[in-house]
Design a protein around this motif. Structure first.
Motif, PDB file in Angstrom:
ATOM      1  N   UNK A 281       0.837  -1.212   0.000  1.00  0.00           N
ATOM      2  CA  UNK A 281       0.000   0.000   0.000  1.00  0.00           C
ATOM      3  C   UNK A 281       0.869   1.259   0.000  1.00  0.00           C
ATOM      4  N   UNK A 282       1.889   1.215   0.852  1.00  0.00           N
ATOM      5  CA  UNK A 282       2.795   2.373   0.936  1.00  0.00           C
ATOM      6  C   UNK A 282       3.534   2.560  -0.397  1.00  0.00           C
ATOM      7  N   UNK A 283       3.901   1.432  -0.983  1.00  0.00           N
ATOM      8  CA  UNK A 283       4.636   1.477  -2.255  1.00  0.00           C
ATOM      9  C   UNK A 283       3.759   2.125  -3.344  1.00  0.00           C
ATOM     10  N   UNK A 284       2.502   1.670  -3.364  1.00  0.00           N
ATOM     11  CA  UNK A 284       1.612   2.217  -4.388  1.00  0.00           C
ATOM     12  C   UNK A 284       1.285   3.684  -4.096  1.00  0.00           C
ATOM     13  N   UNK A 285       1.160   4.034  -2.812  1.00  0.00           N
ATOM     14  CA  UNK A 285       0.893   5.435  -2.459  1.00  0.00           C
ATOM     15  C   UNK A 285       2.070   6.319  -2.869  1.00  0.00           C
ATOM     16  N   UNK A 286       3.277   5.726  -2.856  1.00  0.00           N
ATOM     17  CA  UNK A 286       4.461   6.507  -3.251  1.00  0.00           C
ATOM     18  C   UNK A 286       4.581   6.596  -4.771  1.00  0.00           C
ATOM     19  N   UNK A 287       3.620   6.013  -5.489  1.00  0.00           N
ATOM     20  CA  UNK A 287       3.614   6.114  -6.962  1.00  0.00           C
ATOM     21  C   UNK A 287       4.437   5.059  -7.651  1.00  0.00           C
ATOM     22  N   UNK A 288       4.890   4.044  -6.907  1.00  0.00           N
ATOM     23  CA  UNK A 288       5.728   3.008  -7.529  1.00  0.00           C
ATOM     24  C   UNK A 288       4.858   1.920  -8.127  1.00  0.00           C
ATOM     25  N   UNK A 289       5.295   1.392  -9.255  1.00  0.00           N
ATOM     26  CA  UNK A 289       4.588   0.285  -9.887  1.00  0.00           C
ATOM     27  C   UNK A 289       5.110  -1.049  -9.375  1.00  0.00           C
ATOM     28  N   UNK A 290       4.758  -2.120 -10.091  1.00  0.00           N
ATOM     29  CA  UNK A 290       5.150  -3.448  -9.626  1.00  0.00           C
ATOM     30  C   UNK A 290       6.593  -3.806  -9.956  1.00  0.00           C
ATOM     31  N   UNK A 291       7.206  -3.092 -10.898  1.00  0.00           N
ATOM     32  CA  UNK A 291       8.587  -3.438 -11.260  1.00  0.00           C
ATOM     33  C   UNK A 291       9.527  -2.966 -10.155  1.00  0.00           C
ATOM     34  N   UNK A 292      10.268  -3.905  -9.590  1.00  0.00           N
ATOM     35  CA  UNK A 292      11.180  -3.532  -8.497  1.00  0.00           C
ATOM     36  C   UNK A 292      12.598  -3.276  -9.018  1.00  0.00           C
ATOM     37  N   UNK A 293      12.707  -3.176 -10.315  1.00  0.00           N
ATOM     38  CA  UNK A 293      13.964  -2.778 -10.953  1.00  0.00           C
ATOM     39  C   UNK A 293      15.126  -3.698 -10.567  1.00  0.00           C
ATOM     40  N   UNK A 294      14.817  -4.986 -10.516  1.00  0.00           N
ATOM     41  CA  UNK A 294      15.836  -5.949 -10.077  1.00  0.00           C
ATOM     42  C   UNK A 294      16.726  -6.411 -11.224  1.00  0.00           C
ATOM     43  N   UNK A 295      16.362  -6.101 -12.435  1.00  0.00           N
ATOM     44  CA  UNK A 295      17.143  -6.438 -13.636  1.00  0.00           C
ATOM     45  C   UNK A 295      17.233  -7.934 -13.906  1.00  0.00           C
ATOM     46  N   UNK A 296      16.391  -8.713 -13.245  1.00  0.00           N
ATOM     47  CA  UNK A 296      16.460 -10.165 -13.492  1.00  0.00           C
ATOM     48  C   UNK A 296      16.026 -10.495 -14.927  1.00  0.00           C
ATOM     49  N   UNK A 297      15.071  -9.723 -15.462  1.00  0.00           N
ATOM     50  CA  UNK A 297      14.626  -9.971 -16.836  1.00  0.00           C
ATOM     51  C   UNK A 297      15.749  -9.698 -17.828  1.00  0.00           C
ATOM     52  N   UNK A 298      16.614  -8.751 -17.501  1.00  0.00           N
ATOM     53  CA  UNK A 298      17.748  -8.443 -18.381  1.00  0.00           C
ATOM     54  C   UNK A 298      18.836  -9.506 -18.211  1.00  0.00           C
ATOM     55  N   UNK A 299      18.993  -9.946 -16.955  1.00  0.00           N
ATOM     56  CA  UNK A 299      20.062 -10.909 -16.675  1.00  0.00           C
ATOM     57  C   UNK A 299      19.891 -12.208 -17.447  1.00  0.00           C
ATOM     58  N   UNK A 300      18.651 -12.629 -17.670  1.00  0.00           N
ATOM     59  CA  UNK A 300      18.435 -13.923 -18.343  1.00  0.00           C
ATOM     60  C   UNK A 300      18.354 -13.783 -19.861  1.00  0.00           C
ATOM     61  N   UNK A 301      18.279 -12.554 -20.350  1.00  0.00           N
ATOM     62  CA  UNK A 301      18.015 -12.378 -21.789  1.00  0.00           C
ATOM     63  C   UNK A 301      19.217 -12.812 -22.630  1.00  0.00           C
ATOM     64  N   UNK A 302      19.031 -13.779 -23.518  1.00  0.00           N
ATOM     65  CA  UNK A 302      20.168 -14.243 -24.325  1.00  0.00           C
ATOM     66  C   UNK A 302      20.592 -13.252 -25.397  1.00  0.00           C
ATOM     67  N   UNK A 303      19.779 -12.201 -25.620  1.00  0.00           N
ATOM     68  CA  UNK A 303      20.194 -11.205 -26.610  1.00  0.00           C
ATOM     69  C   UNK A 303      20.634  -9.906 -25.937  1.00  0.00           C
ATOM     70  N   UNK A 304      20.644  -9.915 -24.616  1.00  0.00           N
ATOM     71  CA  UNK A 304      21.215  -8.794 -23.866  1.00  0.00           C
ATOM     72  C   UNK A 304      20.367  -7.538 -23.821  1.00  0.00           C
ATOM     73  N   UNK A 305      19.067  -7.652 -24.112  1.00  0.00           N
ATOM     74  CA  UNK A 305      18.253  -6.429 -24.129  1.00  0.00           C
ATOM     75  C   UNK A 305      17.411  -6.312 -22.857  1.00  0.00           C
ATOM     76  N   UNK A 306      16.823  -5.141 -22.701  1.00  0.00           N
ATOM     77  CA  UNK A 306      15.925  -4.893 -21.586  1.00  0.00           C
ATOM     78  C   UNK A 306      14.511  -4.793 -22.156  1.00  0.00           C
ATOM     79  N   UNK A 307      13.692  -5.798 -21.885  1.00  0.00           N
ATOM     80  CA  UNK A 307      12.344  -5.863 -22.454  1.00  0.00           C
ATOM     81  C   UNK A 307      11.506  -4.665 -22.018  1.00  0.00           C
TER      82      UNK A 307
END
Ligand code: SF4
Ligand code: SF4
Length: 495
Positions: A281-307
């Motif tokens: 609730x506090x996170x959403x009140x602060x205007x933050x979305x669900x992405x926690x910017x952990x870069x895990x999606x980039x880490x696994x990408x075999x083409x090195x991009x950020x989706x």
């Protein structure tokens, strides 16, 4: 194609973890240069983190099936013909056990059109599903070569550490073992490709006969092996980005209703790191979305991009980022699917995924082409006859009121049985003689050429040229009727 997130947050670039396997993304100009090259064009090696999750499991199961079919393909025969063979050397092709010859050019043209329309329809509806799930390059790279790399060198961090470490016995052993296995696999893949071209029997002959008898075959074996070794050991994702035309064409085929692997920016933005003791609730009140910017999606990408930068040419829709993000979402207690299969409209406008008029039109065209292809294949004669007047020959008068013409006959047997063939004049009485043969038999899957002499009574001629119909029969059954002309003297009276 519009992108899911056209304007990345330029003011607040994410902090970069120097120990992360992920190379820092340049947020300012990610569209101006490749993710796998620096600004000077030097290669940036991708150390993709090992993905895991339900999509990886599904892709692995399909890959096992596809790899089995791919390697068994040249050895599977239907009606005595290979499942798939593209014998460019002898110009013989086999698709699903049906033999095709250069004479089947129309069928080939229709097959190519069907294939292209299928690709356009498929891409319009499902994006690059082919690339991520069934393309041999991705399947072999991600499901075989990269898995071997993980086994020998470890996950992304260990790979990077090994690459940066000085050469010592351990590094020599690991790199040597990996490259040795890669070379052996490339040899097997190269031989499989050769078997698809020349047939499994011809390949076995190259392997078993003395090398001196198959120098050309052995050169091709070596060339294919080196080619695949270069692709899987070095070139890797660059093959999809630089060489494959399909990836480059996708922007022309996709629209906002195409289903692609996409980041839900509406739900994910504003991305913000997870703060200790902060409630949802506090996170959403602060205007933050669900992405926690952990870069895990980039880490696994075999083409090195950020989706999260939106749909990009390099994305092969491998779903590794979907699994990585789902795992993060489960850990932080948020619903899965921040990265998922979705259309741009389903994200931006929250519309359901639709079957559009464009897709319907492509489907109708595709259905028509498939029907035409099936009709052409099913009505294709078992024997193809080409009946031409012998080059340079005119006619010969025999002196007893008869005129002779010489013809060249080519017969292609498209079946796997020897076929006895008879020829008959259909529209005029006369004699037809196959030169040098009592009984004409066309061997299975072979082309023969012979000469035919036709003799007509001069009174039967309709002018300087007379139209002839010749029937090609086998076992009393008409296989094909060919048209030709019979040449006679100019002063032949027309009845
Ligand atoms: S894995 Fe999910 S939460 Fe993490 S950065 Fe990527 S999109 Fe954001
Ligand atoms: S962005 Fe995701 S789906 Fe696309 S290639 Fe990278 S990991 Fe695969």
């Amino acid at each position: 194609m519009s992108t899911v997130t056209d304007k990345p947050n330029k003011e607040t670039p994410p902090p970069h973890d120097d120990h992360s396997p992920v190379r820092e993304i340049d947020w300012q100009d990610f569209r101006d240069h490749l993710a796998t090259a620096d600004k000077l064009g030097h290669r940036q090696w991708v150390y993709a983190k090992k993905p895991s999750g339900k999509w990886t499991q599904r892709r692995t199961a399909l890959a096992v099936l596809l790899i089995g079919i791919m390697f068994a393909g040249p050895f599977i025969h239907i009606n005595g013909n290979p499942l798939l063979m593209m014998n460019i050397v002898e110009r013989r092709f086999s698709i699903l056990g049906q033999l095709f010859w250069p004479q089947d050019a129309v069928i080939f043209a229709v097959a190519m059109l069907t294939f292209l329309t299928g690709i356009i329809l498929f891409t319009t509806a499902f994006g690059r599903l082919w690339c991520g799930w069934t393309c041999p390059q991705t399947v072999m790279m991600e499901m075989v070569f990269r898995k071997i790399e993980y086994l020998i060198e470890g996950d992304a961090l260990a790979q990077r550490a090994l690459a940066q470490s000085p050469w010592n016995a351990r590094k020599l052993w690991k790199k040597g073992l990996k490259l040795g296995i890669f070379f052996a696999l490339s040899f097997i893949i190269g031989n499989t490709l050769l078997a698809y071209i020349i047939g499994s029997d011809a390949l076995l002959k190259i392997i078993t006969d003395p090398p001196s008898q198959h120098i050309v075959g052995l050169i091709f074996m070596l060339m294919f092996t080196l080619l695949f070794f270069a692709i899987f050991a070095r070139f890797r994702e660059q093959a999809c980005t630089f060489i494959c035309p399909y990836g480059r064409l996708q922007s022309a085929m996709l629209d906002e209703n195409s289903v692609v692997v996409a980041y839900d920016n509406k739900r994910g933005e504003r991305r913000d790191r997870l703060h200790r003791d902060q409630t949802a609730l506090q996170r959403s009140a602060a205007g933050a979305g669900d992405c926690i910017d952990c870069h895990q999606c980039v880490a696994v990408c075999p083409t090195g991009i950020d989706i999260r930068n939106g749909l990009q040419m390099e994305c092969v829709h491998c779903t590794a980022c979907v699994d990585a993000c789902d795992s993060v979402m489960r850990k932080v207690g948020r619903p899965e699917g921040l990265i998922r299969y979705a259309s741009l409209n389903s994200i931006e406008k929250r519309e359901p995924i639709r079957f559009t008029a464009r897709m319907a039109l492509y489907s109708v065209v595709l259905f028509g082409l498939i029907s035409l292809f099936m009709a052409l294949v099913l009505t294709r004669p078992a024997v193809e006859a080409i009946f031409l007047r012998a080059p340079g020959a005119l006619f010969q008068a025999t002196g007893n009121g008869k005129i002779e013409n010489l013809y060249t006959l080519k017969l292609v047997n498209k079946t796997m049985k020897d076929l006895p063939v008879e020829l008959k004049l259909e529209n005029v009485s006369g004699t037809l003689q196959v030169m040098g043969q009592q009984n004409l038999v066309v061997p299975a899957a072979k082309l023969i050429q012979t000469s035919v002499l036709i003799e007509l009574d001069q009174t039967k001629l309709t002018g300087a040229t007379t139209k002839l119909k010749v029937g090609v029969y086998s076992g009393g059954k008409l296989l094909q009727r060919v048209n030709t002309v019979f040449v006679g003297p100019r002063n032949t009276a027309t009845p």
